[in-house]
Design an enzyme around this catalytic site. Structure first.
Site, mmCIF file in Angstrom:
data_model
loop_
_atom_site.group_PDB
_atom_site.id
_atom_site.type_symbol
_atom_site.label_atom_id
_atom_site.label_comp_id
_atom_site.label_asym_id
_atom_site.label_seq_id
_atom_site.Cartn_x
_atom_site.Cartn_y
_atom_site.Cartn_z
ATOM 1 N N MET A 282 -8.826 8.263 -0.804
ATOM 2 C CA MET A 282 -9.788 8.637 0.249
ATOM 3 C C MET A 282 -10.254 10.066 0.021
ATOM 4 O O MET A 282 -9.460 10.917 -0.391
ATOM 5 C CB MET A 282 -9.138 8.535 1.627
ATOM 6 N N GLY B 8 -9.509 3.821 6.441
ATOM 7 C CA GLY B 8 -9.191 5.230 6.686
ATOM 8 C C GLY B 8 -7.729 5.495 6.988
ATOM 9 O O GLY B 8 -7.196 6.531 6.616
ATOM 10 N N PHE B 9 -7.086 4.532 7.635
ATOM 11 C CA PHE B 9 -5.701 4.772 8.063
ATOM 12 C C PHE B 9 -4.862 3.502 7.979
ATOM 13 O O PHE B 9 -5.386 2.398 8.180
ATOM 14 C CB PHE B 9 -5.680 5.272 9.517
ATOM 15 N N HIS C 184 -0.980 -1.075 -4.388
ATOM 16 C CA HIS C 184 -2.282 -0.721 -3.811
ATOM 17 C C HIS C 184 -2.358 0.791 -3.553
ATOM 18 O O HIS C 184 -1.515 1.358 -2.869
ATOM 19 C CB HIS C 184 -2.468 -1.498 -2.504
ATOM 20 N N HIS D 118 -8.092 1.349 -4.513
ATOM 21 C CA HIS D 118 -9.110 1.072 -3.490
ATOM 22 C C HIS D 118 -9.760 2.411 -3.138
ATOM 23 O O HIS D 118 -9.152 3.229 -2.460
ATOM 24 C CB HIS D 118 -8.392 0.433 -2.288
ATOM 25 N N ASP E 98 -7.223 -6.611 3.465
ATOM 26 C CA ASP E 98 -6.521 -5.333 3.617
ATOM 27 C C ASP E 98 -6.663 -4.822 5.043
ATOM 28 O O ASP E 98 -7.785 -4.610 5.514
ATOM 29 C CB ASP E 98 -7.133 -4.340 2.608
ATOM 30 N N GLY E 99 -5.516 -4.608 5.692
ATOM 31 C CA GLY E 99 -5.519 -3.969 7.008
ATOM 32 C C GLY E 99 -4.797 -4.779 8.072
ATOM 33 O O GLY E 99 -5.217 -5.889 8.396
ATOM 34 N N GLY E 100 -3.673 -4.248 8.553
ATOM 35 C CA GLY E 100 -2.959 -4.892 9.661
ATOM 36 C C GLY E 100 -2.301 -6.211 9.308
ATOM 37 O O GLY E 100 -2.031 -7.031 10.195
ATOM 38 N N ASP F 144 -4.653 3.741 -2.108
ATOM 39 C CA ASP F 144 -5.808 4.057 -1.270
ATOM 40 C C ASP F 144 -6.284 5.476 -1.542
ATOM 41 O O ASP F 144 -5.684 6.442 -1.072
ATOM 42 C CB ASP F 144 -5.427 3.914 0.205
ATOM 43 N N MET G 167 -12.120 -6.025 4.319
ATOM 44 C CA MET G 167 -11.330 -5.155 5.193
ATOM 45 C C MET G 167 -11.099 -5.846 6.539
ATOM 46 O O MET G 167 -12.039 -6.349 7.157
ATOM 47 C CB MET G 167 -12.048 -3.826 5.432
ATOM 48 N N MET H 42 -12.030 4.627 -1.209
ATOM 49 C CA MET H 42 -12.812 4.831 0.008
ATOM 50 C C MET H 42 -13.447 6.208 -0.137
ATOM 51 O O MET H 42 -12.988 7.203 0.436
ATOM 52 C CB MET H 42 -11.882 4.746 1.231
ATOM 53 N N SER I 281 0.824 -1.204 0.000
ATOM 54 C CA SER I 281 0.000 0.000 0.000
ATOM 55 C C SER I 281 0.861 1.258 0.000
ATOM 56 O O SER I 281 1.659 1.493 0.912
ATOM 57 C CB SER I 281 -0.917 0.003 1.227
HETATM 58 C C1 DX5 Z 1 -6.730 1.360 5.175
HETATM 59 C C2 DX5 Z 1 -6.206 1.085 3.791
HETATM 60 C C3 DX5 Z 1 -5.091 0.116 3.753
HETATM 61 C C4 DX5 Z 1 -3.853 0.527 4.511
HETATM 62 C C5 DX5 Z 1 -3.205 -0.731 4.974
HETATM 63 O O1 DX5 Z 1 -7.918 2.052 5.067
HETATM 64 O O2 DX5 Z 1 -7.235 0.567 2.966
HETATM 65 O O3 DX5 Z 1 -4.767 -0.242 2.416
HETATM 66 O O4 DX5 Z 1 -2.940 1.267 3.756
HETATM 67 O O5 DX5 Z 1 -2.157 -0.394 5.806
HETATM 68 P P1 DX5 Z 1 -1.636 -1.387 6.905
HETATM 69 O O6 DX5 Z 1 -1.074 -2.577 6.217
HETATM 70 O O7 DX5 Z 1 -0.595 -0.568 7.613
HETATM 71 O O8 DX5 Z 1 -2.794 -1.735 7.794
HETATM 72 ZN ZN ZN Z 2 -6.643 -0.259 0.985
#
Ligand code: DX5
Ligand code: ZN
Length: 217
Positions: free
Chosen positions: A37, A143-144, A33, A66, A176-178, A35, A138, A68, A8
């Site tokens: 937003m 968002g972050f 990827h 992606h 996606d996420g963590g 993001d 997700m 958002m 990302s």
């Molecule tokens: C969050 C994004 C993710 C984010 C993932 O809203 O959609 O793509 O960048 O970042 P990590 O891998 O740090 O959770």
């Molecule tokens: Zn994403």
């Protein structure tokens, strides 16, 4: 299905964007990827078409966007010439999903829907599954970057993989996420084939991103 890792862009050092993209160019079988937003669908604002037009000139990887955003239909038009490979929008953002999927299919090689942690698989009508190329689950609230992985996503992957298997659907399952080296194995075992990772990859102290990506694989 082969395992795709989609780093990302949100977690790169933006002051070194070109170098960061060149580092990723040394690694194969990646998507990039992106993001997008809008500070409305999620409480954060990132980058848009002018920035991604520049990214495209350096990155060799397929661009995986992606969105958002509250109005993905607007972005479908706005991003037409960026050369995206995949366009994913959030299921929760709109109501006339089939109309947008149809529109996106005419522009982009791959079309995805994304589900927030609170959106169940059973809330998606069966007629949607064979219209999409990718389903993004997700594993954090969007968002972050840098948030904690929510393990509840594993049951959703299993449920979705079952639907895909039973009906011989071809969509990819992206998460996606963590994501990091500790949880990636469980996701792949459950049926995911496409993993997004931001902070885990780009926090590698020597910028040896291949080592982190290999650990995920
Ligand atoms: C969050 C994004 C993710 C984010 C993932 O809203 O959609 O793509 O960048 O970042 P990590 O891998 O740090 O959770
Ligand atoms: Zn994403």
């Amino acid at each position: 299905m082969s395992i795709i890792i989609s780093p990302s862009l949100l977690s790169v050092d933006f002051l070194e964007l070109k170098k960061e993209l060149e580092r990723l160019n040394e690694i194969d079988e990646l998507w990039l990827h992106l993001d997008v937003m809008d500070a409305h669908f999620v409480p954060n604002l990132t980058f848009g078409e002018p920035v991604l037009n520049k990214v495209k000139t350096v990155s060799k990887h397929k661009l995986d966007a992606h969105f958002m955003v509250t109005d993905p239909g607007f972005f479908a038009e706005n991003f037409k010439n960026v050369g995206l490979h995949n366009f994913t929008f959030h299921w929760e953002a709109i109501t006339d999903h089939e109309k947008l999927i149809h529109k996106l299919k005419a522009i982009y090689p791959s079309v995805g829907i994304s589900l927030n942690p609170s959106t169940s698989i059973s809330s998606i009508p069966n007629s949607i599954w064979n219209q999409v190329d990718l389903v993004l689950l997700m594993s954090v609230n969007p968002g972050f970057g840098g948030q904690k992985f929510m393990p509840e996503v594993i049951d959703k992957i299993l449920e979705l993989d079952q639907i895909r298997h039973t009906n011989n659907y071809q969509f990819q399952i992206q998460v996606d996420g963590g994501i990091n080296d500790q949880n990636a194995g469980y996701l792949i075992q459950a049926g995911a084939n496409n993993l997004v990772a931001g902070s885990y990859i780009f926090s590698e102290p020597n910028k040896d991103y291949a080592s982190r990506i290999n650990k995920i694989r």
